[in-house]
Design a protein around this motif. Structure first.
Motif, PDB file in Angstrom:
ATOM      1  N   TYR A  75       0.820  -1.207   0.000  1.00 38.14           N
ATOM      2  CA  TYR A  75       0.000   0.000   0.000  1.00 38.14           C
ATOM      3  C   TYR A  75       0.857   1.261   0.000  1.00 38.14           C
ATOM      4  CZ  TYR A  75      -3.604  -3.345   1.447  1.00 38.14           C
ATOM      5  OH  TYR A  75      -4.451  -4.414   1.510  1.00 38.14           O
ATOM      6  N   SER A  76       1.999   1.212  -0.667  1.00 38.59           N
ATOM      7  CA  SER A  76       2.874   2.381  -0.713  1.00 38.59           C
ATOM      8  C   SER A  76       2.222   3.557  -1.432  1.00 38.59           C
ATOM      9  CB  SER A  76       4.188   2.022  -1.408  1.00 38.59           C
ATOM     10  OG  SER A  76       3.928   1.537  -2.725  1.00 38.59           O
ATOM     11  N   HIS A  77       1.270   3.281  -2.334  1.00 40.41           N
ATOM     12  CA  HIS A  77       0.591   4.338  -3.085  1.00 40.41           C
ATOM     13  C   HIS A  77      -0.607   4.924  -2.341  1.00 40.41           C
ATOM     14  CE1 HIS A  77      -1.491   0.561  -3.869  1.00 40.41           C
ATOM     15  NE2 HIS A  77      -2.589   1.284  -4.127  1.00 40.41           N
ATOM     16  N   ASP A  78      -1.039   4.249  -1.254  1.00 44.00           N
ATOM     17  CA  ASP A  78      -2.216   4.688  -0.498  1.00 44.00           C
ATOM     18  C   ASP A  78      -1.879   4.671   0.986  1.00 44.00           C
ATOM     19  OD1 ASP A  78      -4.676   5.290   0.527  1.00 44.00           O
ATOM     20  OD2 ASP A  78      -5.779   3.749  -0.578  1.00 44.00           O
ATOM     21  N   ARG A  79      -1.469   5.810   1.500  1.00 42.94           N
ATOM     22  CA  ARG A  79      -1.049   5.881   2.897  1.00 42.94           C
ATOM     23  C   ARG A  79      -2.218   5.676   3.856  1.00 42.94           C
ATOM     24  NH1 ARG A  79       3.934   7.495   4.170  1.00 42.94           N
ATOM     25  NH2 ARG A  79       5.287   8.263   2.506  1.00 42.94           N
ATOM     26  N   GLU A  80      -3.386   6.135   3.492  1.00 43.15           N
ATOM     27  CA  GLU A  80      -4.547   5.951   4.367  1.00 43.15           C
ATOM     28  C   GLU A  80      -4.886   4.476   4.525  1.00 43.15           C
ATOM     29  OE1 GLU A  80      -9.218   7.430   4.767  1.00 43.15           O
ATOM     30  OE2 GLU A  80      -7.943   8.130   3.106  1.00 43.15           O
ATOM     31  N   LYS A  81      -4.882   3.755   3.410  1.00 45.35           N
ATOM     32  CA  LYS A  81      -5.156   2.314   3.460  1.00 45.35           C
ATOM     33  C   LYS A  81      -4.059   1.586   4.218  1.00 45.35           C
ATOM     34  CE  LYS A  81      -7.303  -1.491   2.240  1.00 45.35           C
ATOM     35  NZ  LYS A  81      -8.640  -1.853   2.776  1.00 45.35           N
TER      36      LYS A  81
END
Length: 343
Positions: free
Chosen positions: A89-95
């Motif tokens: 999830y490096s592209h989505d910090r919230e996730k």
């Protein structure tokens, strides 16, 4: 008496008042215990009082210390899973944050639990600093010292190796004397024991996969940063406070050594050494878990024969006896005639 001491104080002093009361009370109590044996105004009496204060505080913090060790170990164990989540999830910090919180909850890990003992000890450290610093400046802090002015003078005049325990390394007023020598020795000992204590944890009780990543970088930063901060700030600590912090670090090293030796993290050098000690005592490491009480005698599994050369030798002797024993053929009794039976 409580209101009399609290009203003139500011907000910070009001919050710290219970700790000042407790620290000053423990010092006076320890002084009362040791003074009949080592003298009322000697430096040894006050040093022993500080040591006793340290032992009491560290004993009270044992449950939190054990919790810190367990939390640190659990954080080390889940580091591979955390790295997988960070890569996934490096592209989505919230996730990624949500998944990490979910992992913490599933594994029962609190990432901040390892900081609790340090945060809890810091107010005690500040309280002791203010008590000893107040003594050195003739401004007593703590109810038990305020009500006993003769103990203030006693502590101010008490010396250890020619250095007054209420004095500090800096500022240097009368040249480089006994105070500076004792302070330098204590500062070096304090920072060295702090470094070795953290190094002991990282070198023996951390798995290889936990030695990389953000958590490992934080541990390495603390390894060098904390001793450096205390080394620089130690020049303003009274001798008595340096004694307290040195004894605290020695206690932490011994306590941590005991925990790592008896309850090591799997897949670490400490765990391999724990298994070797069990094998040397005749135990099977697979039958026990770290932290479990180990009996003195090895526990034999149900239905198994004796182990070792004795069992092999006994079975060989039994087989050889069976092979060399002469075979005797049983003869059937002959029927006798009636005349022979009458005779």
């Amino acid at each position: 008496m409580l209101m009399a001491h609290m009203l003139p104080m500011g907000f910070f002093e009001t919050i710290m008042w219970p700790l000042h009361w407790a620290v000053s009370g423990l010092l006076v109590l320890a002084h009362t215990i040791f003074s009949p044996f080592t003298g009322n105004d000697t430096g040894l009496t006050w040093v022993l009082s500080i040591v006793l204060l340290t032992v009491v505080i560290r004993t009270l913090l044992i449950p939190l210390f054990v919790r810190q060790i367990r939390s640190t170990r659990n954080m080390q164990v889940i580091q591979p899973k955390l790295r997988e989540l960070q890569e996934k999830y490096s592209h989505d910090r919230e996730k990624m944050g949500m998944e990490m919180q979910k992992l913490y909850k599933e594994e029962g890990v609190n990432p901040f639990a390892s900081c609790f003992p340090i945060l809890l000890q810091m107010p005690i450290f500040f309280a002791l600093f203010q008590v000893l610093n107040g003594v050195s400046r003739g401004n007593p802090v703590g109810t038990f010292l305020i009500d006993r002015p003769h103990l203030i003078e006693s502590m101010q005049q008490a010396t250890i190796f020619g250095a007054q325990i209420s004095e500090t390394f800096w500022p240097v007023t009368d040249g480089f004397g006994a105070v500076q020598i004792v302070a330098v020795i204590l500062i070096i000992t304090m920072t060295a024991t702090m470094f070795l204590s953290q190094r002991q944890l990282m070198g023996k009780n951390m798995p290889p996969e936990a030695m990389t990543g953000q958590f490992a970088q934080q541990q390495k930063m603390m390894l060098y940063l904390f001793p450096l901060i205390f080394a620089v700030g130690g020049v303003n600590f009274p001798i008595g406070l340096l004694i307290y912090w040195t004894v605290t670090n020695l206690w932490s090293m011994a306590q941590q050594f005991y925990v790592i030796r008896n309850n090591p993290t799997p897949n670490t050098p400490a765990y391999a050494a724990w298994e070797e000690r069990l094998r040397a005592k005749g135990h099977d490491p697979k039958m026990y878990k770290p932290g479990q009480k180990i009996p003195r005698k090895p526990v034999e599994r149900f239905g198994t024969a004796q182990s070792g050369d004795d069992a092999t030798g006994a079975s060989d002797d039994t087989q050889a006896t069976k092979e060399t024993r002469p075979k005797v053929q049983r003869q059937q009794p002959r029927r006798q005639s009636r005349s022979k039976r009458r005779r």
